[in-house]
Design a protein around this motif. Structure first.
Motif, PDB file in Angstrom:
ATOM      1  N   TRP A 180      45.439  72.595  55.554  1.00  0.00           N
ATOM      2  CA  TRP A 180      45.975  73.959  55.564  1.00  0.00           C
ATOM      3  C   TRP A 180      44.996  74.918  54.890  1.00  0.00           C
ATOM      4  N   PHE A 181      44.364  74.463  53.798  1.00  0.00           N
ATOM      5  CA  PHE A 181      43.382  75.312  53.112  1.00  0.00           C
ATOM      6  C   PHE A 181      42.119  75.436  53.953  1.00  0.00           C
ATOM      7  N   HIS A 182      41.737  74.325  54.592  1.00  0.00           N
ATOM      8  CA  HIS A 182      40.525  74.317  55.421  1.00  0.00           C
ATOM      9  C   HIS A 182      40.655  75.279  56.590  1.00  0.00           C
ATOM     10  N   ASN A 183      41.888  75.421  57.122  1.00  0.00           N
ATOM     11  CA  ASN A 183      42.092  76.263  58.294  1.00  0.00           C
ATOM     12  C   ASN A 183      42.406  77.716  57.964  1.00  0.00           C
ATOM     13  N   LEU A 184      42.584  78.016  56.689  1.00  0.00           N
ATOM     14  CA  LEU A 184      42.837  79.406  56.309  1.00  0.00           C
ATOM     15  C   LEU A 184      41.623  80.281  56.621  1.00  0.00           C
ATOM     16  N   PRO A 185      41.856  81.555  57.007  1.00  0.00           N
ATOM     17  CA  PRO A 185      40.718  82.473  57.140  1.00  0.00           C
ATOM     18  C   PRO A 185      39.962  82.574  55.823  1.00  0.00           C
ATOM     19  N   ILE A 186      38.648  82.811  55.933  1.00  0.00           N
ATOM     20  CA  ILE A 186      37.811  82.822  54.730  1.00  0.00           C
ATOM     21  C   ILE A 186      38.314  83.843  53.715  1.00  0.00           C
ATOM     22  N   ALA A 187      38.692  85.027  54.206  1.00  0.00           N
ATOM     23  CA  ALA A 187      39.182  86.062  53.287  1.00  0.00           C
ATOM     24  C   ALA A 187      40.415  85.562  52.528  1.00  0.00           C
ATOM     25  N   ARG A 188      41.296  84.829  53.223  1.00  0.00           N
ATOM     26  CA  ARG A 188      42.484  84.312  52.552  1.00  0.00           C
ATOM     27  C   ARG A 188      42.142  83.180  51.596  1.00  0.00           C
ATOM     28  N   LYS A 189      41.126  82.413  51.948  1.00  0.00           N
ATOM     29  CA  LYS A 189      40.682  81.373  51.013  1.00  0.00           C
ATOM     30  C   LYS A 189      40.308  81.993  49.678  1.00  0.00           C
ATOM     31  N   PHE A 190      39.471  83.037  49.735  1.00  0.00           N
ATOM     32  CA  PHE A 190      39.049  83.703  48.493  1.00  0.00           C
ATOM     33  C   PHE A 190      40.231  84.384  47.791  1.00  0.00           C
ATOM     34  N   ALA A 191      41.088  85.038  48.581  1.00  0.00           N
ATOM     35  CA  ALA A 191      42.227  85.731  47.988  1.00  0.00           C
ATOM     36  C   ALA A 191      43.170  84.746  47.315  1.00  0.00           C
ATOM     37  N   PHE A 192      43.433  83.623  47.981  1.00  0.00           N
ATOM     38  CA  PHE A 192      44.333  82.617  47.425  1.00  0.00           C
ATOM     39  C   PHE A 192      43.742  81.992  46.167  1.00  0.00           C
ATOM     40  N   SER A 193      42.479  81.591  46.251  1.00  0.00           N
ATOM     41  CA  SER A 193      41.848  80.894  45.124  1.00  0.00           C
ATOM     42  C   SER A 193      41.736  81.791  43.900  1.00  0.00           C
ATOM     43  N   PHE A 194      41.151  82.965  44.110  1.00  0.00           N
ATOM     44  CA  PHE A 194      40.954  83.842  42.963  1.00  0.00           C
ATOM     45  C   PHE A 194      42.251  84.549  42.554  1.00  0.00           C
ATOM     46  N   GLY A 195      43.234  84.597  43.466  1.00  0.00           N
ATOM     47  CA  GLY A 195      44.546  85.123  43.083  1.00  0.00           C
ATOM     48  C   GLY A 195      45.204  84.243  42.033  1.00  0.00           C
ATOM     49  N   ILE A 196      45.072  82.915  42.218  1.00  0.00           N
ATOM     50  CA  ILE A 196      45.621  81.986  41.220  1.00  0.00           C
ATOM     51  C   ILE A 196      44.939  82.196  39.876  1.00  0.00           C
ATOM     52  N   ILE A 197      43.623  82.308  39.904  1.00  0.00           N
ATOM     53  CA  ILE A 197      42.867  82.486  38.659  1.00  0.00           C
ATOM     54  C   ILE A 197      43.241  83.805  37.989  1.00  0.00           C
ATOM     55  N   CYS A 198      43.308  84.869  38.789  1.00  0.00           N
ATOM     56  CA  CYS A 198      43.674  86.173  38.222  1.00  0.00           C
ATOM     57  C   CYS A 198      45.098  86.152  37.661  1.00  0.00           C
ATOM     58  N   GLY A 199      46.009  85.460  38.375  1.00  0.00           N
ATOM     59  CA  GLY A 199      47.380  85.362  37.891  1.00  0.00           C
ATOM     60  C   GLY A 199      47.457  84.657  36.545  1.00  0.00           C
ATOM     61  N   LEU A 200      46.706  83.555  36.424  1.00  0.00           N
ATOM     62  CA  LEU A 200      46.679  82.838  35.148  1.00  0.00           C
ATOM     63  C   LEU A 200      46.067  83.696  34.044  1.00  0.00           C
ATOM     64  N   CYS A 201      45.026  84.445  34.381  1.00  0.00           N
ATOM     65  CA  CYS A 201      44.411  85.336  33.388  1.00  0.00           C
ATOM     66  C   CYS A 201      45.400  86.409  32.929  1.00  0.00           C
ATOM     67  N   ILE A 202      46.171  86.947  33.884  1.00  0.00           N
ATOM     68  CA  ILE A 202      47.178  87.964  33.529  1.00  0.00           C
ATOM     69  C   ILE A 202      48.255  87.366  32.631  1.00  0.00           C
ATOM     70  N   LEU A 203      48.721  86.145  32.989  1.00  0.00           N
ATOM     71  CA  LEU A 203      49.736  85.488  32.167  1.00  0.00           C
ATOM     72  C   LEU A 203      49.205  85.213  30.765  1.00  0.00           C
ATOM     73  N   LEU A 204      47.958  84.755  30.693  1.00  0.00           N
ATOM     74  CA  LEU A 204      47.352  84.495  29.389  1.00  0.00           C
ATOM     75  C   LEU A 204      47.231  85.786  28.585  1.00  0.00           C
ATOM     76  N   GLY A 205      46.842  86.870  29.282  1.00  0.00           N
ATOM     77  CA  GLY A 205      46.728  88.161  28.598  1.00  0.00           C
ATOM     78  C   GLY A 205      48.075  88.647  28.085  1.00  0.00           C
ATOM     79  N   LEU A 206      49.131  88.495  28.910  1.00  0.00           N
ATOM     80  CA  LEU A 206      50.464  88.910  28.477  1.00  0.00           C
ATOM     81  C   LEU A 206      50.943  88.075  27.294  1.00  0.00           C
ATOM     82  N   TYR A 207      50.732  86.768  27.387  1.00  0.00           N
ATOM     83  CA  TYR A 207      51.134  85.897  26.279  1.00  0.00           C
ATOM     84  C   TYR A 207      50.393  86.277  24.998  1.00  0.00           C
ATOM     85  N   THR A 208      49.089  86.505  25.129  1.00  0.00           N
ATOM     86  CA  THR A 208      48.294  86.872  23.951  1.00  0.00           C
ATOM     87  C   THR A 208      48.774  88.188  23.361  1.00  0.00           C
ATOM     88  N   ALA A 209      49.036  89.171  24.236  1.00  0.00           N
ATOM     89  CA  ALA A 209      49.485  90.481  23.746  1.00  0.00           C
ATOM     90  C   ALA A 209      50.827  90.374  23.037  1.00  0.00           C
TER      91      ALA A 209
END
Length: 280
Positions: free
Chosen positions: A3-32
């Motif tokens: 399913w990941f292999h068949n995703l459009p490239i733009a969605r691959k990047f959006a999905f992958s870095f979306g997870i990372i950005c989401g975790l960074c936001i959660l970490l930032g909120l927790y820290t704040a």
């Protein structure tokens, strides 16, 4: 992971870095939120717990000084000595009253309020007795004044006040220590959680980078090699297509292009052969 292999490239990047950005936001909120909580607890220690302990210590000292001056006055043989001790007695009482005014806004719980009322009432009872002692002394009734100064009721009043002050002091000191420990524990937990989540983010970034590289880079290289061989007039080449994303569509297009070129070359070759045969 098809399913990941068949995703459009733009969605691959959006999905992958979306997870990372989401975790960074959660970490930032927790820290704040954690830092805000630590800041509030630290402020409570510095503006309430610690000042209340210091103020109660001053109240205790003033109350003890007031009692001490009363006793010393009874032993003073001269009017000058009595006058000097009376000034110190008045100053001790003023200090007590001023410190109590500072302490009242710092009372933060029901038990502290009860103890404040207890030592206030007991000390006021002693002050009333002390004023009676001074009145008797001024009236020349030295024996009566001395008897009242050492009477059980007088000692009980000042002792009740000092005992309640001791309990209030210990209560506020314990509250300050508990608050300080809470701040230290919260800071320690926040440090560990931030460290662990940061390490997880580093690992996740490495995993995402590896997955994207394996999903994209090899197919780009194969497409490049195919184009280079086509440029060298090799029309026998083809690229394996195993996905439906942009690179998969590009691979299919390249294969069709090669087939078309091969068909054109075959047609030209057949036309040439036919022309040669007709000429012969």
């Amino acid at each position: 992971m098809n399913w990941f292999h068949n995703l459009p490239i733009a969605r691959k990047f959006a999905f992958s870095f979306g997870i990372i950005c989401g975790l960074c936001i959660l970490l930032g909120l927790y820290t704040a939120l954690t830092l805000h909580s630590i800041s509030n607890k630290s402020a409570d220690v510095s503006t309430n717990s610690l000042p209340s302990v210091l103020t109660l210590a001053n109240i205790q000292q003033a109350a003890s000084s007031f009692r001490r001056q009363d006793l010393v006055i009874q032993l003073c043989p001269t009017a000058a000595g009595i006058s000097t001790r009376s000034v110190k007695r008045t100053k001790a009482l003023e200090t007590y009253q001023n410190q109590v005014k500072q302490y009242v806004p710092m009372i933060s719980n029901q038990r502290a309020q009860e103890l404040y009322q207890k030592f206030s009432a007991a000390f006021q009872q002693y002050v009333d007795i002390s004023n009676q002692i001074m009145t008797l002394r001024e009236a020349g009734k030295t024996k009566e004044a001395n008897d009242l100064a050492v009477a059980d009721s007088t000692s009980a009043a000042i002792n009740n006040a000092l005992d309640a002050l001791d309990e209030a002091y210990n209560l506020n000191a314990k509250g300050g220590v508990d608050s300080a420990n809470d701040v230290a524990n919260a800071a320690s937990h926040a440090t560990w959680i931030n460290t662990i989540v940061s390490l997880l983010l580093v690992i996740l970034c490495a995993v995402v980078g590896t997955m994207l590289t394996r999903a994209i880079a090899p197919r780009v290289v194969r497409a490049r090699d195919l184009l280079e061989r086509i440029a060298q007039k090799d029309l026998t080449v083809s690229v394996d297509v195993n996905s439906t994303d942009e690179l998969g569509h590009m691979g299919n297009a390249l294969n069709k292009t090669v087939e078309t070129l091969r068909s054109i070359m075959d047609s030209i070759q057949q036309s040439t052969d036919t022309l040669s045969a007709a000429t012969t």
